[in-house]
Design a protein around this motif. Structure first.
Motif, PDB file in Angstrom:
ATOM      1  N   ASP A   1       1.264  -1.115  -0.176  1.00 56.02           N
ATOM      2  CA  ASP A   1       0.272  -0.042   0.085  1.00 56.02           C
ATOM      3  C   ASP A   1       0.742   1.481  -0.214  1.00 56.02           C
ATOM      4  N   LYS A   2       0.199   2.170   0.340  1.00 56.38           N
ATOM      5  CA  LYS A   2       0.477   4.185  -0.108  1.00 56.38           C
ATOM      6  C   LYS A   2       1.830   3.751   0.946  1.00 56.38           C
ATOM      7  N   ASP A   3       1.907   3.627   2.099  1.00 56.61           N
ATOM      8  CA  ASP A   3       2.560   3.380   3.277  1.00 56.61           C
ATOM      9  C   ASP A   3       4.022   1.920   3.765  1.00 56.61           C
TER      10      ASP A   3
ATOM     11  N   ALA B   1      -5.264  -0.558  -0.376  1.00 59.58           N
ATOM     12  CA  ALA B   1      -4.652   0.462  -0.733  1.00 59.58           C
ATOM     13  C   ALA B   1      -4.327   1.944  -1.144  1.00 59.58           C
TER      14      ALA B   1
ATOM     15  N   TYR C   1      -4.970   3.640  -3.920  1.00 60.70           N
ATOM     16  CA  TYR C   1      -4.795   3.535  -5.083  1.00 60.70           C
ATOM     17  C   TYR C   1      -6.371   4.126  -6.110  1.00 60.70           C
TER      18      TYR C   1
ATOM     19  N   ASP D   1      -1.834   6.142 -10.084  1.00 60.32           N
ATOM     20  CA  ASP D   1      -0.822   6.111  -9.483  1.00 60.32           C
ATOM     21  C   ASP D   1       0.079   5.123  -9.744  1.00 60.32           C
ATOM     22  N   THR D   2       0.828   5.555  -8.903  1.00 64.75           N
ATOM     23  CA  THR D   2       2.684   4.271  -9.217  1.00 64.75           C
ATOM     24  C   THR D   2       2.578   3.134  -8.170  1.00 64.75           C
ATOM     25  N   VAL D   3       2.428   1.877  -8.773  1.00 68.69           N
ATOM     26  CA  VAL D   3       1.425   0.621  -7.544  1.00 68.69           C
ATOM     27  C   VAL D   3       3.449   0.229  -7.662  1.00 68.69           C
ATOM     28  N   ARG D   4       3.507  -0.310  -6.047  1.00 69.36           N
ATOM     29  CA  ARG D   4       4.996  -0.628  -5.695  1.00 69.36           C
ATOM     30  C   ARG D   4       4.327  -2.358  -5.591  1.00 69.36           C
TER      31      ARG D   4
ATOM     32  N   SER E   1       7.892  -1.177 -10.155  1.00 69.38           N
ATOM     33  CA  SER E   1       6.706   0.405  -9.630  1.00 69.38           C
ATOM     34  C   SER E   1       5.800   0.432 -11.015  1.00 69.38           C
TER      35      SER E   1
END
Length: 845
Positions: A106-108, A155, A157, A161-164, A173
């Motif tokens: 997720d973004k964290d 997450a 998103y 958005d860019t996904v990790r 990414s």
């Protein structure tokens, strides 16, 4: 008699309401538990389920060599096979399926869907019917990915958005090109699904130009069997295997049922407890109700009604009450089941997503408990009341129990309790799973025995509260006397709370003891500060150990590599380690020889050594994957446990025999650092590995928590069920006290007439409720500690570090909870008793 019964039901509206409430509680407890357990079970089953809407026949890799494969590996499903499948008569469309593990952050930076499967695959075309897009477009090229709607929402998103993410390798990414919906069971249960275009998926999952499965959809008018026959004829024999969707669905259902059998048995235990509690709440309520109506029933006998007619009138009333209560209880139970699911999430458990499940079985159980058990509960006291001679019955409000019936009850209770204790004690001397069934039987027998003996036990235990009750003067003395005056009513009131606290105390004792045993095991056997592994349990690339070894502050590293070998013609797992570092990373008790790993010297855990008859300096021959043999020597025998066990061999000896490069992976990497296990050190290690969401970095506490995770989930479920049991107990005590106040109207009126004020009446009822609730709490906690100890003795046979840990703080909290139940339950009955008109109460019948 039918009209008379209906008029009786409607004539006493307060009594009707209290009886309906009691039956409704029993039904709600049963149906709420069933709704909750079915919902949880269904969601967990869905996590393994796969839909077959877009497939009639699946083409899977075969086992032969018709495709020219001479390596011994299964043939691949190539593009040529897919094209050939599309040309088969009766095939409407084909889809090549590629899948594999995909960890999404997720973004964290935290793994999404932790605790459930994190899967990836290929988006077949711009209009893939399996995954309809709700936003954005299909993924194209290596720089794009699509996510399921639930994962994108969790997450945070959005399209663009860019996904990790990571696919068993470095962190990627890509850009989120689209969001899709799916009925995939894994996603529904809380997992995640990432989709790439087919070429990208094949490259990422190491299947360039190949597929894991080819799904063929039949044309209109073509059966699955006919399509399968056509595919079998057209495709190379043994190179592929074809299976109809019907068979796949049946096999899947069978596999899921097998995997879920243990969990279902545990959930059925909860449902059984709910059924037991609900049944005796109803039975005791009707026993008291019929006792209060003894004079009324005797009058019916006096004017000509037969015994059978009197019994039948009671059963008719029970049917009406049960039918109304069953419907309302089912509705309340559905709400309770939904509330329990929400509560479980707030307690920190990983709760799978999924719809609320109300099965026909739940509805049937609610009706059975509400109607059948209500009628059964009313039949015995109704029959007993009908047998009392009319003249004798009209001389008293209720008939007291005979000495013979009390002796019989106490004898039965003693026999059940004695048998239960004997079976439980016998089970503690057994090993592992052999003792589970006997212990369960013994626990049921003991609970039934204590339940039967509760009226007898109430007198001495409540008498112990005498010094405390004297503080409250006349009200306290009267409350204590009222508590023991009708032991059966006291037992009925206390038993619901007793059973709930027995269950939760026993499980809390077990959970605390197991957690400490696992913590002790981890701290005693591991010196490493961290264990690094893949989130999905797959192997780590050898690069991980190399990167960790080069990280500043790391003092020792040892990858753990599992390999299957043959020893004396039987299969055995052997673990490759770094011989020079493993002694620094572990702290294992050596029973025989020395802990030395290097060259041809190995160390073996005590169970393996015992099963094979090895000791220090014993030698044995292993046959590796490549067919090569090696003679190894046992340098030492150590005490194995759930964290560290098996045969340890130096990796330098094992590595040359690994024939398949894909299998040359490490299951774990042990790491020791100069700064110890700190958040800063953990962040440094994560950064060295590229902050990869697919890789777990755990300290010893994390490892013990993961081992105990399933038990913790069960405990949290029990806390959720305890909340419902407390609600049932509160309302059950309210119901019993209200009936008690109604029964003692004349007595309360006389107390008011001779000078006891309203505050004294309220205090008397509240203290009576408090004492009864504490009585149930003490019995429940005592039984729970006994069962927790017994279960621990059973577990201790396979876990040397296990020892009983009594959670004194939680047990005090449970006792406080029982007292709170008593105080809250008495509020309305106490107020009702205090507001009685004393003259009207004295004149009441």
């Amino acid at each position: 008699m039918f009209r008379t019964a209906l008029r009786n039901v409607l004539a006493h509206k307060a009594r009707l309401l209290m009886t309906v409430l009691a039956v409704m509680l029993g039904v709600a407890f049963v149906s709420g538990t069933l709704v909750f357990t079915n919902t949880l079970s269904n969601a967990l089953q869905n996590s393994s389920a796969k839909g077959f809407d877009q497939v009639d026949v699946a083409v899977l890799p075969g086992v032969g060599d018709d495709a020219g494969d001479t390596t011994g590996q299964p043939p691949q499903l190539t593009q040529a096979l897919l094209d050939e499948s599309a040309k088969v008569p009766g095939a409407a469309s084909v889809i090549g399926v590629v899948s594999g593990f995909t960890a999404i952050a997720d973004k964290d930076g935290n793994l999404v869907g932790d605790g459930f499967q994190s899967q990836g695959g290929n988006y077949w075309s711009d209009k893939d019917a399996r995954y309809p897009l709700s936003d954005g477009a299909a993924p194209k090229g290596a720089g794009q990915v699509a996510l399921d709607a639930k994962t994108a929402e969790r997450a945070g998103y959005q399209v663009g958005d860019t996904v990790r993410l990571s696919v068993d390798g470095p962190v990627l990414s890509p850009t989120l090109s689209g969001i899709f919906t799916t009925d995939d069971g894994n996603v529904t249960a809380g997992g995640s699904l990432a989709l790439f275009d087919t070429a990208t998926a094949q490259r990422l999952y190491g299947k360039v130009g190949a597929y894991d499965e080819i799904d063929v959809k039949a044309a209109a008018g073509t059966s699955q069997a006919a399509l399968k026959a056509a595919l079998d004829k057209a495709l190379p024999r043994n190179a592929v295997e074809t299976t109809t969707a019907t068979k796949l669905a049946d096999d899947q259902a069978r596999n899921i049922a097998s995997e879920m059998s243990g969990l279902k048995q545990g959930l059925l235990v909860f449902a059984g407890i709910a059924l037991f509690v609900g049944t005796f709440i109803i039975a005791n309520t009707f026993t008291m109700l019929v006792a209060q109506r003894t004079k009324e029933l005797a009058l019916m006998r006096a004017v000509g009604a037969s015994r059978r007619q009197v019994t039948r009138s009671v059963l008719i009333e029970a049917f009406v009450v049960g039918a109304v209560a069953a419907v309302t209880g089912l509705i309340a139970g559905i709400g309770i089941g939904a509330g329990l699911k929400a509560l479980l999430g707030t307690l920190g458990a990983t709760v799978p997503d999924g719809p609320l499940v109300v099965t026909p079985g739940t509805v049937g159980a609610a009706l059975a408990v509400g109607i059948l058990i209500t009628m059964l509960a009313a039949w015995l006291p109704g029959r007993r009341a009908a047998k009392i001679p009319p003249v004798a019955a009209m001389s008293s409000v209720h008939a007291t129990a005979t000495t013979k019936s009390l002796v019989l009850r106490n004898t039965l209770g003693a026999l059940f309790s004695g048998a239960g204790i004997a079976v439980v004690l016998a089970a503690t001397s057994m090993s592992g799973s052999d003792g589970q069934a006997p212990m369960g039987i013994g626990a049921v027998l003991l609970i039934i025995g204590v339940f039967i003996l509760t009226p007898l036990l109430s007198r001495p235990l409540i008498a112990a509260a005498g010094p405390f009750m004297r503080v409250f003067g006349v009200s306290g003395k009267l409350a204590r006397q009222n508590s023991v005056r009708n032991p059966r009513r006291t037992a009925a009131t206390a038993s619901a709370l007793m059973i709930g606290l027995t269950l939760i105390t026993g499980m809390t004792v077990m959970a605390g003891s197991l957690q400490q045993a696992i913590d002790k095991m981890a701290s005693a056997s591991i010196r490493a500060d961290y264990i690094v592994s893949m989130a999905n349990g797959n192997g780590l690339s050898p690069d991980v150990a190399e990167k960790l070894a080069k990280t500043p502050g790391v003092t020792a590293v040892s990858p753990l590599t599992d390999a299957a070998v043959l020893i004396d013609d039987t299969s055995e797992w052997i673990t490759g380690v770094t011989g020079g570092a493993i002694g620094e990373l572990t702290s294992l008790t050596v029973d025989d020889g020395t802990f030395k790993v290097g060259g041809s010297q190995v160390v073996v855990d005590d169970r393996t050594a015992k099963s094979r008859g090895w000791k220090a300096d014993s030698t044995f021959t292993v046959i590796y994957d490549d067919g090569q043999k090696q003679r190894l020597t046992v340098a030492g025998v150590y005490e194995g446990n759930e964290v560290v066990s098996g045969i340890m061999l130096d990796n330098t000896q094992l590595a040359p025999h690994r024939t398949d490069a894909a299998d040359h992976t490490d299951m774990q990497v042990m790491v020791k650092t100069s700064d110890g296990a700190t958040s800063a050190t953990k962040d440094k290690l994560a950064k060295a590995l590229g902050a990869n969401p697919a890789i777990k970095i755990q300290d010893k506490k994390d490892i013990s928590n993961e081992i105990a995770q399933m038990f913790t989930l069960m405990l949290n479920m029990l806390y959720g069920l305890l909340a419902m049991a407390v609600l049932v107990a509160v309302l059950g005590v309210v119901n019993t006290l209200a009936m008690s106040v109604f029964e003692r109207s004349q007595e309360i009126g006389m107390l008011r007439a001779i000078g006891l004020d309203r505050k004294g009446i309220k205090r008397m009822v509240r203290l009576e409720s408090l004492v009864i609730s504490l009585f149930g709490g003490v019995l429940g906690i005592g039984l729970g500690v006994f069962f927790g100890w017994a279960a621990g003795e059973l577990v201790g046979t396979s876990m040397p570090t296990y020892e009983l840990v009594l959670p004194w703080a939680r047990m005090a909290l449970f006792l406080l909870l029982a007292a709170t139940v008593g105080i809250l339950a008495a509020l309305w009955p106490a107020r009702r008793a205090a507001r009685m008109n004393m003259l009207a109460a004295i004149q009441s019948e």
